[in-house]
Design a protein around this motif. Structure first.
Motif, mmCIF file in Angstrom:
data_model
loop_
_atom_site.group_PDB
_atom_site.id
_atom_site.type_symbol
_atom_site.label_atom_id
_atom_site.label_comp_id
_atom_site.label_asym_id
_atom_site.label_seq_id
_atom_site.Cartn_x
_atom_site.Cartn_y
_atom_site.Cartn_z
ATOM 1 N N SER A 110 0.847 -1.193 0.000
ATOM 2 C CA SER A 110 0.000 0.000 0.000
ATOM 3 C C SER A 110 0.879 1.238 0.000
ATOM 4 C CB SER A 110 -0.912 0.000 1.233
ATOM 5 O OG SER A 110 -1.706 1.174 1.254
ATOM 6 N N VAL A 111 0.756 2.017 -1.070
ATOM 7 C CA VAL A 111 1.531 3.263 -1.203
ATOM 8 C C VAL A 111 0.593 4.347 -1.741
ATOM 9 C CG1 VAL A 111 3.792 2.185 -1.574
ATOM 10 C CG2 VAL A 111 2.254 2.530 -3.527
ATOM 11 N N ALA A 112 1.106 5.570 -1.878
ATOM 12 C CA ALA A 112 0.311 6.613 -2.521
ATOM 13 C C ALA A 112 0.003 6.150 -3.943
ATOM 14 C CB ALA A 112 1.080 7.924 -2.540
ATOM 15 N N GLY A 119 4.663 4.036 3.004
ATOM 16 C CA GLY A 119 3.620 3.052 2.780
ATOM 17 C C GLY A 119 4.034 1.777 3.478
ATOM 18 N N HIS A 120 3.490 0.663 3.055
ATOM 19 C CA HIS A 120 3.884 -0.581 3.707
ATOM 20 C C HIS A 120 3.678 -1.786 2.806
ATOM 21 C CE1 HIS A 120 -0.436 -1.205 4.626
ATOM 22 N NE2 HIS A 120 -0.439 0.099 4.834
ATOM 23 N N GLN A 154 5.505 -4.466 7.620
ATOM 24 C CA GLN A 154 6.520 -3.431 7.453
ATOM 25 C C GLN A 154 7.049 -2.973 8.812
ATOM 26 O OE1 GLN A 154 6.886 -1.956 4.197
ATOM 27 N NE2 GLN A 154 8.288 -0.319 4.712
ATOM 28 N N LYS A 210 0.071 9.151 2.707
ATOM 29 C CA LYS A 210 -0.821 9.218 1.539
ATOM 30 C C LYS A 210 -1.338 7.835 1.141
ATOM 31 C CE LYS A 210 1.271 13.369 -0.379
ATOM 32 N NZ LYS A 210 2.046 13.927 -1.505
ATOM 33 N N HIS A 211 -0.830 6.813 1.802
ATOM 34 C CA HIS A 211 -1.276 5.450 1.501
ATOM 35 C C HIS A 211 -2.440 5.076 2.424
ATOM 36 C CE1 HIS A 211 1.642 5.304 4.791
ATOM 37 N NE2 HIS A 211 0.944 4.273 5.236
#
Lengths: 400, 478
Positions: free
Chosen positions: A297-299, A350-351, A369, B196-197
């Motif tokens: 999961s990231v931007a 993110g992770h 993470q 942002k995630h």
């Protein structure tokens, strides 16, 4: 030994005894998602499978209360009889985890398992209104309630959601449900590379058309959806849901806007339902249990950059959901955890969660993470406040 | 009725007041420290004006580093800290105490980043709710939660209280729209949660912090989710002969699969008060009024409104007023939006905030009237019906202490009623001091002890906003 209490008093008793004797417990529901997290060993297994049944369901209020061990299938059947659903689309992990058995509603919330609609409609945790759980001291704790707006006290509901059975043993969950949209349609834009697809999805999400699913399926996986019936080339797919009159208007608008990116085709309700379920359950990576699988999961704008960077250094295959922010990434051999996590950090954070890998790799790879020291320390203190003796799933999450 | 208590000021802290102020002046730029008695007055209360306490000092930092320095200092000397945004809390969440340093966020008003591609905005905690929407409007976005104080209230305060608003029915409350925070822990450590995630790598500490009323740390920056602005919005107004019919209509609209952005309810006293003030053309011959608003393109709104009007017809709606123009739409909302102001013109009032299951709306309305009548007072109901979040306004005369006490007691009874009906004490205003002593009606000792234990993982010495949320008796020793 597997302990299967049939009421909450028994569950509390079992846990009190375990705490007193220092007996560690592996918490399971249907055992279909238990494979992820760090590998850990426990004296006994504590199963919620004896705590079943829908306790209360008022379709007009759109709220359901069920015992934690209730099969998801039973919940979905009851909801669908009233044309309602869980808006967060709980994914079914059996395909990618190679597990069998019945997923439970407790497991859904303990894993915060959400699907494609999560990026607009919220995660499982956003639908969860109230819980009853047994803490590590064997006390039955109630948190939250059964109304949508509730700011009374600390939100332990959110804390327990996604805590993977490390903070408490869920015995009952109350969650919000929504009406099933009257219809659904999918707009497919063909032939976009990952970067352009991410742009197209961002444009779609900035339009007032209420896209409720935005995924990008590169060439390597495109054929695995809808029995290969998606048009040739990469497929960038956008979902619209709602009243028929509204969906058709929005579909026209979206089609016109997406035509500048590539060829657009449209898929109707039945195909759409099937397609988004396959995306939800990560269909392309089911059935290859030995290849490491990451959920990243990231931007949204960082997803394709991450994949592009990794491709130069490792054998990977990937597809994107959540406008590009959720990357399902399958590695050819090594999980490449350090490399992956270094790039995530470089791209703004993110992770990455390792869902599956061969045993040797799992043993040396933190599944979740690693967090900043201060956050990890805080999380460990929180764990200590709920499970002072450290009996629930010890070590499954880092520092927990 | 006893007045709500605050913790006894720590004598050792109060005695060192001058030294503490001198230290704070050393730590921060001079203009960031407020300590003259008359300058402290504006900070003695918030929108829960019946209670006031002068703080020891107020600091108005401009950076996270300054907040961290203050927190580290206060932690070292055992000085309580009360966070304050715009001071619009309706539950007394920002009321200080004599031994506390107020950390006010009013100077932290920078929009740090608007990121259209990721649909996020990152702002300092003192930015007002509405100015986020203003800042992102040119990009075609808005920030969804819209508490009625949105012109003044800060995002930091919204996070502290997990604020809602009229449009939460469709878009959720603060916690559903918050992606990340930078916050300062009690010992001055700065942490980042989220970003942002989506979702958390570990425990959902972000979800825990949201709504924690300044008791877990001090949020200095926030990253929020943005939503594409709808093409248009249009309300319809319905008048019903009974609250029952209006309540049943609400349930049917929700159940139909249409998700309006707002469903607002007003009872007869509220209609009369608002109409007299706003001249919005509300029908005066009905017992209950609903304002239902939908969003979308012309064609979509038309389709949705057609279905909603049909549903209302099945519930014997007496008046239907559809808006044909922006002016008509504004007029429909004008009465509702002026409800609190209009009520304030005719009497003092306290605003309750209990939430009940949708099926219990009419029952709770009826019982509410009974309770208030029993105390010889009047009540007007204006609330977010779509999510069961009630706002009975209990009218009283603040110059009459007995009247005020009666209003407070009636309010407490109403909140207990909400809990007994399966609801909760507060849907969006927070516990603060106002509902603190009612917490045991909603939670058992075990439940509350668990919450306090988790609180202790963040602040074991009860330094952060310590007089709030949890009943003063029965707290675990530090």
């Amino acid at each position: 030994m597997t302990l299967t209490p049939h009421n909450e008093a028994d569950a509390a008793y079992v846990i009190r005894n375990a705490a007193a004797g220092g007996t560690t417990l592996a918490i399971v529901g249907g055992n279909t998602r238990s494979g992820f997290g760090n590998a850990f060993a426990c004296h006994d297994t504590l199963s919620s499978s004896g705590l079943t049944g829908i306790v209360d369901y008022e379709p007009a209020e759109m709220v359901m209360t069920a015992k934690a061990g209730t099969p998801v299938a039973e919940i979905e059947a009851a909801l669908s009889a009233n044309r309602q659903m869980m808006a967060f689309e709980p994914m079914d992990h059996r395909g990618i985890m190679g597990t069998t058995g019945e997923p439970t509603i407790g497991g859904v919330f303990a894993a915060n398992a959400s699907g494609p609609r999560r990026f607009v409609a919220g995660a499982a945790r956003d639908s969860l209104l109230g819980i009853r759980f047994v803490n590590g001291k064997g006390e039955i704790v109630r948190a939250g309630g059964r109304v949508m707006k509730n700011v009374t006290g600390l939100d332990l509901v959110k804390l327990l959601a996604g805590s993977q059975g490390t903070l408490g043993f869920l015995i009952e969950v109350t969650f919000r449900v929504l009406p099933v949209p009257q219809t659904v349609e999918t707009i497919v834009i063909s032939g976009l590379d990952d970067a352009v697809a991410t742009q197209a999805m961002a444009v779609a999400m900035a339009m007032p058309v209420e896209v409720s699913g935005a995924a990008h399926l590169p060439q390597t996986v495109r054929g695995r959806f809808l029995s290969g019936r998606l048009p040739d080339g990469e497929a960038t797919v956008l979902r619209l849901e709602g009243l028929e009159a509204s969906v058709s208007v929005r579909a026209e608008k979206l089609t016109a806007a997406m035509a500048v990116f590539g060829e657009v085709s449209r898929f109707g309700a039945e195909d759409s339902r099937h397609l988004w379920q396959q995306i939800r359950d990560v269909a392309p990576y089911a059935g290859t249990p030995q290849k490491p699988l990451w959920r990243v999961s990231v931007a949204p704008s960082a997803g394709h950059q991450l994949v592009a960077a990794l491709r130069l250094e490792a054998g990977i295959d990937a597809f994107f959901d959540w406008q590009g922010g959720l990357v399902w990434m399958r590695m050819e051999a090594d999980p490449e955890a350090e490399l992956l996590r270094r790039y995530i950090k470089a791209l703004g954070g993110g992770h990455a969660t390792l869902l599956r890998a061969p045993e040797q790799a799992r043993a040396v790879t933190p599944a979740f993470q690693p967090q900043a020291d201060a956050v990890a320390a805080l999380s460990a203190r929180v764990k200590q406040k709920l499970d002072p003796a450290g009996i629930f799933n010890p070590g499954k999450m880092a520092g927990a | 009725m006893e007045a709500i208590k605050f913790l006894e000021p720590r004598a050792s802290v109060v005695a060192r007041r001058s030294a503490i102020i001198a230290d704070l002046v050393d730590l921060l730029p001079r203009e960031c420290v407020v300590h003259e008695a008359r300058e402290l007055v504006p900070f003695e209360t918030d929108a829960f004006v019946s209670y006031r306490r002068l703080p020891l000092a107020v600091v108005l930092p401009t950076t996270t580093e300054q907040v961290a320095a203050v927190m580290k200092y206060c932690n070292r000397y055992g000085i309580p800290v009360v966070a304050r945004g715009a001071g619009t809390s309706l539950s007394g969440g920002a009321i200080p105490q004599e031994d506390a340093v107020v950390v006010g966020l009013s100077k932290m008003t920078r929009i740090l980043e608007v990121d259209p591609a990721n649909r996020t905005a990152t702002v300092q905690a003192g930015v007002t709710n509405l100015s986020i929407s203003d800042a992102v409007s040119p990009e075609g976005f808005f920030y969804a939660p819209d508490p009625s104080s949105q012109l003044a209230c800060t995002i930091g305060g919204n996070i502290g209280m997990n604020s809602g608003g009229a449009h939460c029915l469709k878009y959720g409350v603060t916690t559903n729209n918050l992606l990340g925070v930078r916050m300062v822990l009690v010992d001055g450590t700065v942490i980042d949660l989220g970003g942002k995630h989506l979702d958390s790598a570990g425990y959902d500490l972000l979800g825990l912090v949201c709504g924690s009323e300044g008791q877990l740390g001090l949020v200095t920056e926030a990253t929020v989710r943005l939503i594409a602005k709808p093409e248009g919005a249009r309300p319809v107004l319905f008048g019903f002969d009974s609250s029952d019919a209006a309540g049943a209509c609400v349930a049917d609209i929700i159940g139909s699969g249409i998700i309006p952005v707002a469903i607002e309810f007003m009872d007869k006293p509220a209609i009369e008060i608002c109409e007299a003030f706003a001249h919005a053309g509300y029908p005066l011959d009905v017992a209950a009024l609903l304002i239902v608003e939908v969003e979308g393109s012309e064609a979509e709104m038309e389709a949705m409104l057609k279905e909603i009007v049909a549903i209302a017809g099945r519930h014997g709606v007496r008046t239907v007023r559809e808006s044909q123009s922006a002016t008509e739409a504004a007029l429909i909302w004008k009465g509702r939006k002026s409800a609190f102001g209009a009520t304030g013109r005719i009497a003092d009032y306290i605003c309750m905030d209990g939430t009940v299951p949708l099926g219990k709306l009419s029952y709770v309305l009826e019982k509410t009237s009974e309770i208030v009548e029993r105390y010889g007072l009047r009540v007007a109901n204006v609330f977010h019906a779509g999510d069961g979040n009630m706002h009975p306004l209990i009218l009283f005369n603040a110059n009459d202490p007995e009247d005020a006490a009666r209003a407070e007691e009636a309010g407490n009874e109403i909140l207990k009623l909400c809990v007994e009906a399966g609801g909760c004490l507060t849907g969006e205003h927070g516990v603060g001091i106002e509902k603190r002593d009612l917490m045991r009606h909603q939670y058992s000792d075990v439940d509350l002890n668990q919450q306090m234990a988790v609180r202790a993982a963040f602040d074991s010495e009860w330094l952060l906003n310590p007089s709030k949320v949890f009943p003063l008796e029965g707290r675990p020793a530090a």
